[in-house]
Design a protein around this motif. Structure first.
Motif, PDB file in Angstrom:
ATOM      1  N   ASP A 108       4.972  -9.335 -27.804  1.00 49.50           N
ATOM      2  CA  ASP A 108       5.845  -9.530 -26.742  1.00 49.50           C
ATOM      3  C   ASP A 108       7.494  -9.400 -27.547  1.00 49.50           C
ATOM      4  OD1 ASP A 108       4.848 -11.844 -29.162  1.00 49.50           O
ATOM      5  OD2 ASP A 108       5.833 -13.195 -27.784  1.00 49.50           O
ATOM      6  N   GLU A 109       7.134  -8.842 -28.630  1.00 49.59           N
ATOM      7  CA  GLU A 109       8.107  -8.433 -29.544  1.00 49.59           C
ATOM      8  C   GLU A 109       8.737  -7.211 -29.350  1.00 49.59           C
ATOM      9  OE1 GLU A 109       7.984 -11.297 -33.766  1.00 49.59           O
ATOM     10  OE2 GLU A 109       7.333  -9.028 -33.108  1.00 49.59           O
ATOM     11  N   SER A 110       9.914  -6.663 -28.889  1.00 49.45           N
ATOM     12  CA  SER A 110      10.932  -5.340 -29.279  1.00 49.45           C
ATOM     13  C   SER A 110      11.751  -5.399 -29.273  1.00 49.45           C
ATOM     14  CB  SER A 110      10.792  -5.257 -27.577  1.00 49.45           C
ATOM     15  OG  SER A 110      11.842  -6.292 -27.182  1.00 49.45           O
ATOM     16  N   TRP A 111      11.930  -3.854 -29.668  1.00 46.34           N
ATOM     17  CA  TRP A 111      13.071  -3.299 -30.370  1.00 46.34           C
ATOM     18  C   TRP A 111      13.873  -3.106 -29.198  1.00 46.34           C
ATOM     19  CZ3 TRP A 111      13.533  -2.468 -35.432  1.00 46.34           C
ATOM     20  CH2 TRP A 111      11.847  -2.683 -36.475  1.00 46.34           C
ATOM     21  N   THR A 112      15.859  -2.887 -29.708  1.00 48.64           N
ATOM     22  CA  THR A 112      16.825  -2.908 -29.177  1.00 48.64           C
ATOM     23  C   THR A 112      16.953  -1.467 -30.012  1.00 48.64           C
ATOM     24  OG1 THR A 112      16.526  -4.623 -28.034  1.00 48.64           O
ATOM     25  CG2 THR A 112      18.895  -3.339 -27.685  1.00 48.64           C
ATOM     26  N   ILE A 113      17.346  -0.390 -29.059  1.00 49.83           N
ATOM     27  CA  ILE A 113      18.032   0.754 -29.886  1.00 49.83           C
ATOM     28  C   ILE A 113      19.357   1.034 -29.002  1.00 49.83           C
ATOM     29  CG2 ILE A 113      17.685   2.909 -30.421  1.00 49.83           C
ATOM     30  CD1 ILE A 113      14.336   2.869 -29.174  1.00 49.83           C
TER      31      ILE A 113
END
Length: 165
Positions: A108-113
């Motif tokens: 449920d976690e994500s990377w923002t680039i």
């Protein structure tokens, strides 16, 4: 009894699109390709779509625009092609950029680039790879109350695996 033979001449050809990143920067994700008609009664309309590299697609003879991009990332390329009746046309489409693997997160976690221009993209939750154009980037994620960030540079054709150390 008489036999009748009927021959059909189809005004169609085949198109095979093989999109890829440079060998050392190759991605494990597949690129999505959309093919738009540029001529005929269907000009401007989507003629075909595929996520299978090298798939052979039958199309009416005419001009087409081939657009390919990776779902996770900002790498894309396009070209125009002419499909001729009875001929298979192969398009080997090299997309400039590289695969970057980020430290794995929970589902449920994500990377923002973000790139140097401030353009942002967020990977789908649980995804830890993106195909990125060459340039300077920063990646950020929030785990609980902690914000983790990492700056990195992408070079064409040079894949990398980032760590948080």
């Amino acid at each position: 009894s008489r036999s009748v033979a009927v021959n059909f001449a189809l005004d169609a050809g085949d198109l095979r699109v093989a999109p890829h990143l440079s060998a050392e920067g190759a991605s494990t994700q597949s690129a999505a390709t959309q093919i738009y008609a540029l001529s005929g009664d269907t000009a401007g309309q989507l003629a075909a779509a595929t996520v299978t590299p090298g798939e052979i697609i039958k199309l009416a003879a005419g001009s087409y625009r081939v657009e390919t991009r990776f779902a996770q990332g900002n790498v894309e390329a396009s070209t125009n092609v002419e499909v001729k009746a009875g001929i298979m046309r192969a398009v080997d489409l090299t997309l400039h950029g590289s695969a970057v693997e980020f430290p794995a997160l929970s589902a449920d976690e994500s990377w923002t680039i973000s790139n140097a221009s401030g353009d942002r993209l967020t990977l789908s939750p649980g995804v830890n790879e993106a195909a990125l154009k060459p340039g300077a980037y920063s990646a950020e994620t929030k785990i609980g109350s902690r914000i983790l960030s990492k700056s990195f540079v992408v070079e064409d054709g040079i894949g990398q695996k980032l760590s948080l150390e």
